[in-house]
Write an enzyme that holds these catalytic residues in place. Structure first.
Site, PDB file in Angstrom:
ATOM      1  N   ASN A  49       0.829  -1.213   0.000  1.00  0.00           N
ATOM      2  CA  ASN A  49       0.000   0.000   0.000  1.00  0.00           C
ATOM      3  C   ASN A  49       0.858   1.255   0.000  1.00  0.00           C
ATOM      4  O   ASN A  49       0.628   2.197  -0.760  1.00  0.00           O
ATOM      5  CB  ASN A  49      -0.913   0.006   1.224  1.00  0.00           C
ATOM      6  CG  ASN A  49      -2.051  -0.985   1.134  1.00  0.00           C
ATOM      7  OD1 ASN A  49      -2.317  -1.553   0.079  1.00  0.00           O
ATOM      8  ND2 ASN A  49      -2.732  -1.216   2.248  1.00  0.00           N
ATOM      9  N   ARG A 405      -4.004   2.289 -14.064  1.00  0.00           N
ATOM     10  CA  ARG A 405      -2.725   2.453 -13.375  1.00  0.00           C
ATOM     11  C   ARG A 405      -2.074   1.124 -13.001  1.00  0.00           C
ATOM     12  O   ARG A 405      -2.689   0.261 -12.394  1.00  0.00           O
ATOM     13  CB  ARG A 405      -2.929   3.299 -12.119  1.00  0.00           C
ATOM     14  CG  ARG A 405      -1.637   3.590 -11.359  1.00  0.00           C
ATOM     15  CD  ARG A 405      -1.901   4.549 -10.226  1.00  0.00           C
ATOM     16  NE  ARG A 405      -2.301   5.854 -10.706  1.00  0.00           N
ATOM     17  CZ  ARG A 405      -3.207   6.624 -10.091  1.00  0.00           C
ATOM     18  NH1 ARG A 405      -3.803   6.206  -9.008  1.00  0.00           N
ATOM     19  NH2 ARG A 405      -3.513   7.809 -10.576  1.00  0.00           N
ATOM     20  N   HIS A 435     -13.856   3.505 -16.405  1.00  0.00           N
ATOM     21  CA  HIS A 435     -13.773   2.677 -15.210  1.00  0.00           C
ATOM     22  C   HIS A 435     -15.056   1.884 -14.972  1.00  0.00           C
ATOM     23  O   HIS A 435     -15.132   1.071 -14.058  1.00  0.00           O
ATOM     24  CB  HIS A 435     -13.476   3.588 -14.007  1.00  0.00           C
ATOM     25  CG  HIS A 435     -13.149   2.870 -12.738  1.00  0.00           C
ATOM     26  ND1 HIS A 435     -13.991   2.879 -11.644  1.00  0.00           N
ATOM     27  CD2 HIS A 435     -12.086   2.113 -12.380  1.00  0.00           C
ATOM     28  CE1 HIS A 435     -13.448   2.174 -10.663  1.00  0.00           C
ATOM     29  NE2 HIS A 435     -12.307   1.693 -11.079  1.00  0.00           N
ATOM     30  N   TYR A 468     -11.910  -9.711  -3.432  1.00  0.00           N
ATOM     31  CA  TYR A 468     -12.561  -8.399  -3.404  1.00  0.00           C
ATOM     32  C   TYR A 468     -14.061  -8.643  -3.264  1.00  0.00           C
ATOM     33  O   TYR A 468     -14.629  -9.455  -3.990  1.00  0.00           O
ATOM     34  CB  TYR A 468     -12.331  -7.629  -4.702  1.00  0.00           C
ATOM     35  CG  TYR A 468     -10.991  -6.956  -4.855  1.00  0.00           C
ATOM     36  CD1 TYR A 468      -9.840  -7.448  -4.243  1.00  0.00           C
ATOM     37  CD2 TYR A 468     -10.863  -5.806  -5.636  1.00  0.00           C
ATOM     38  CE1 TYR A 468      -8.624  -6.827  -4.407  1.00  0.00           C
ATOM     39  CE2 TYR A 468      -9.635  -5.179  -5.808  1.00  0.00           C
ATOM     40  CZ  TYR A 468      -8.526  -5.693  -5.193  1.00  0.00           C
ATOM     41  OH  TYR A 468      -7.309  -5.075  -5.354  1.00  0.00           O
ATOM     42  N   ARG A 564     -14.439   2.248   3.304  1.00  0.00           N
ATOM     43  CA  ARG A 564     -13.289   1.390   3.636  1.00  0.00           C
ATOM     44  C   ARG A 564     -12.011   2.187   3.810  1.00  0.00           C
ATOM     45  O   ARG A 564     -11.241   1.959   4.730  1.00  0.00           O
ATOM     46  CB  ARG A 564     -13.080   0.338   2.542  1.00  0.00           C
ATOM     47  CG  ARG A 564     -11.818  -0.496   2.730  1.00  0.00           C
ATOM     48  CD  ARG A 564     -11.678  -1.540   1.645  1.00  0.00           C
ATOM     49  NE  ARG A 564     -11.592  -0.974   0.320  1.00  0.00           N
ATOM     50  CZ  ARG A 564     -10.447  -0.570  -0.258  1.00  0.00           C
ATOM     51  NH1 ARG A 564      -9.305  -0.666   0.398  1.00  0.00           N
ATOM     52  NH2 ARG A 564     -10.442  -0.086  -1.480  1.00  0.00           N
ATOM     53  N   HIS A 592     -15.003  -3.752  -1.609  1.00  0.00           N
ATOM     54  CA  HIS A 592     -14.837  -2.990  -2.850  1.00  0.00           C
ATOM     55  C   HIS A 592     -16.152  -2.516  -3.458  1.00  0.00           C
ATOM     56  O   HIS A 592     -16.153  -1.664  -4.347  1.00  0.00           O
ATOM     57  CB  HIS A 592     -14.086  -3.862  -3.858  1.00  0.00           C
ATOM     58  CG  HIS A 592     -13.571  -3.143  -5.054  1.00  0.00           C
ATOM     59  ND1 HIS A 592     -14.135  -3.277  -6.307  1.00  0.00           N
ATOM     60  CD2 HIS A 592     -12.551  -2.272  -5.202  1.00  0.00           C
ATOM     61  CE1 HIS A 592     -13.472  -2.540  -7.177  1.00  0.00           C
ATOM     62  NE2 HIS A 592     -12.509  -1.912  -6.533  1.00  0.00           N
TER      63      HIS A 592
END
Length: 723
Positions: A49, A405, A435, A468, A564, A592
């Protein structure tokens, strides 16, 4: 009195809020109720992260500082103030990470005979092993790089592990020279040792032990590990390029040479060597991190995978529920035509999503498949089936976002692969990232053309769908189908439909729609009616949307938020956010899904989306928000939210002082929402297995041969051929 809902005192800086989230991940590494090897993995997650955060977010802030941009953010902090505060928080987190490793995890691992050893700790047999490993495997692959007047400081790649050295020619102790060596990433960082089942050593420790053999006639005075993280943010000016694919490929090459955002050095490194690195890499002192242990904690995940004989120290495995009506034995189009289906991954299998595309690829009645892809797995069945569909003569259109990304290179490869199969591939839109998660299958049926859709909150990635949590909708709703066709016409051509029936898209459309729904709840509250908003997302940072929620709270609307990660909203502000509660769940699975619900005077309206409430999602991305309309599916989504909201094991609640505190279950029954969802899936799996067993038993009785057991033919005799 008019309230300024954009008052900077009402907001938390986005980057500092991210550190609060990563600390919640670190808490999972410290949580004694988690299995030990999972705690080790969580520690590794905190490192990965941090690596991405510095390579992207810190890099963005640093760019603003470099151009003297001094406009404050919603929380009133200038980029320079943010950069200083980021590094202060990051230094604190390093201490917490390594304290967790050395004081907690490694001793607990040692208690069960799992050891991470140094060369001086090895048995003679293990020492012999690493020496042979160095000579036979590592030595030929190592390339020391000297630095002197004729050889400049070499390029150091981002996120590579390196060893800095001070050496002197034998007999010339005062003439020290500098060299650097990259630890090859083609070898496993964690090396299993003989003589004990779970003894390990790090690759860099082996190399440092025998590194002198690379410098013949020289003495190594010091060898210390270091690592850099560079600016890896891809800056594609796609409005100025005629070939986006080539531009992305060119930017990928340039990105590797971005400026250094963070330099990590072994804490025992000498000041002289430390200064040499910082100067050569042009890193300011505040961006140099003294690491009190092994650099790059992502090795923890690798180590956890290599531990043997301790399956009980991992999360217990579970089987996702596969709805029989959506499996490969049924025509999925007949199934979806009857009703809508909501799936909650990973508790519900992701297979129906891939099965939809698979059956569409081989169904002779399917005319076209259209999909948006953002991130897919390395061996994606969806990519293969799209290629098959094109080869079968179907019209296949794929918007594959090559600007996703850290998946740019991956997606460029898939784009080329799909094109070779005959698919029409769109690489993304000018100035926007696509997206949204949308698949449209156009099929000719007896009563005319029908559209089948999958819409989801997560990527078309069969691997991440296992850990997820996301929601999927399968539907053949006519109005949604028309909207979906219009969306793809916008993405692939020149089309600007005046309105959509049921779907909402960004840029701008989702913001406007959610604002309208919030205002409706405000109107109801002011009229003395019950008003309630439920929202679940990954991040909440858009100042205008936060201001809308503040206005709703001030009007008496109850607002429950499951966030989250980043949350720039503050709770408990008198007259502003007293009616807002924020929960954050960090647990076994990464939460997610995005859910947006409104009470609407008792007739709850439920929407799912690919978009978080972040400015980039609402203004600079193509995102999708869609309603859940069928009563049972709508009720299921509401139940999912309520179950998550009732969690008192993995939930942290945001307090007015900005601290996240465990809700706690002292004196009450513990509720771990993710475990409850797993249990629900297991119950459905068992019920399905029992139903199938009964069907088989009934069928065996129904077709029982009319003969005694003693005169039945052999199973494969000629008399059974017809069967």
């Amino acid at each position: 009195m008019t309230i300024d809902f954009h008052n900077p005192d009402y907001y938390t800086n986005r980057e500092l809020s991210w550190f609060d989230f990563n600390f919640r991940c670190l808490e999972e590494a410290r949580d004694k109720n988690n299995p030990l090897l999972e705690r080790l993995r969580f520690l590794g997650i905190t490192q990965s992260n941090v690596d991405e955060f510095f390579s992207v977010r810190v890099a963005s802030v640093a760019k603003l500082v470099d151009v003297n941009y001094d406009k404050p953010d919603a929380a009133g902090m200038t980029p320079r103030e943010q950069l200083i505060a980021i590094h202060e928080k990051a230094h604190q987190q390093v201490s917490q990470q390594y304290s967790t490793l050395k004081r907690s995890l490694l001793p607990l691992l040692a208690d069960i005979n799992v050891h991470l050893l140094r060369p001086e700790d090895l048995t003679p047999k293990q020492t012999e092993y690493i020496e042979k490993y160095f000579n036979d495997e590592l030595y030929p692959a190592l390339t020391p790089m000297a630095v002197d007047t004729s050889r400049p400081f070499p390029f150091i790649g981002s996120n590579t592990l390196n060893i800095a050295l001070r050496v002197n020619k034998r007999g010339h102790t005062t003439e020290q020279q500098f060299a650097t060596l990259q630890v090859p990433d083609v070898f496993s960082r964690v090396v299993s040792l003989p003589d004990a089942e779970n003894d390990f050593i790090l690759l860099d420790d082996i190399i440092k032990q025998y590194i002198g053999r690379l410098f013949i006639n020289y003495d190594v005075q010091e060898a210390a590990t270091y690592r850099v993280l560079r600016d890896m943010d891809l800056d594609v000016a796609d409005e100025d390029t005629s070939d986006l694919l080539k531009e992305v490929q060119q930017q990928l090459k340039q990105r590797e040479h971005g400026p250094v955002m963070r330099l990590e050095v072994a804490k025992k490194m000498s000041k002289k060597l430390r200064h040499k690195l910082a100067e050569s890499l042009d890193v300011p002192e505040f961006a140099v991190y003294d690491i009190p242990g092994p650099i790059d904690l992502t090795f923890c995940n690798e180590m956890a995978k290599k531990v043997t004989g301790h399956d009980d120290l991992n999360y217990p495995p579970f089987k996702s529920y596969q709805n029989p009506a959506l499996d490969s034995h049924h025509n999925i189009f007949d199934t979806i035509r009857q009703r809508d289906y909501i799936m909650q991954h990973p508790y519900d299998s992701f297979n129906p999503v891939t099965e939809l595309i698979h059956q569409a690829a081989i169904d002779p009645d399917v005319l076209a498949i259209k999909m948006t892809l953002y991130r897919v797995s390395g061996n994606s069945p969806i990519i293969k089936d799209l290629g098959t569909a094109a080869e079968n003569g179907k019209q296949v259109t794929v918007l594959l976002e090559v600007k996703a990304r850290f998946d740019e290179e991956h997606n460029v490869h898939w784009a080329r692969t799909l094109e070779k199969k005959g698919c029409h591939v769109i690489y993304g839109l000018m100035g926007l990232k696509t997206h949204c998660k949308l698949a449209l299958v156009v099929r000719r049926e007896e009563d005319g053309i029908r559209r089948y859709m999958h819409m989801g909150t997560g990527n078309y990635n069969d691997v991440t769908a296992r850990f997820y949590t996301d929601l999927s909708l399968l539907t053949a709703n006519t109005e949604m189908g028309i909207d979906a066709s219009n969306i793809f016409n916008m993405l692939s051509g020149f089309s600007e439909p005046p309105y959509f029936h049921l779907l909402h898209i960004s840029p701008n459309g989702i913001r406007d729609f959610l604002t309208e729904k919030i205002h409706n709840e405000i109107k109801n509250a002011k009229a003395g009616l019950s008003a309630h908003i439920w929202m679940k997302m990954n991040s909440l940072s858009d100042a205008d949307m936060i201001a809308e929620l503040y206005e709703a709270s001030a009007a008496g609307v109850k607002v429950d938020l499951l966030v989250r990660g980043i949350c720039c909203l503050n709770v408990g502000i008198k007259g502003v956010s007293e009616n807002i509660t924020v929960h954050s769940i960090v647990g076994r699975f990464l939460e997610h899904s995005r859910i947006y619900c409104f009470e609407n005077q008792g007739d709850e309206q439920v929407y799912l989306s690919s978009a978080d409430l972040m400015t980039r999602n609402l203004n600079r991305r193509v995102e999708l928000l869609f309603p859940v309309m069928q009563p049972d599916t709508r009720e299921r989504v509401i139940t999912i939210f309520k179950t998550l909201w009732a969690d008192n094991v993995k939930t942290r609640c945001l307090l007015p002082d900005g601290v996240y505190k465990h809700v706690g279950h002292r004196g009450t029954e513990p509720h771990n929402a993710q475990r409850e969802f797993i249990r629900g899936a297991e119950i459905k799996v068992m019920a399905d297995q029992e139903a199938r067993a009964k069907d088989l038993e009934a069928s065996s009785h129904q077709f029982q041969p009319l003969m005694s057991p003693h005169n039945q033919p052999e199973p494969f005799s000629d008399e059974n051929k017809e069967d």
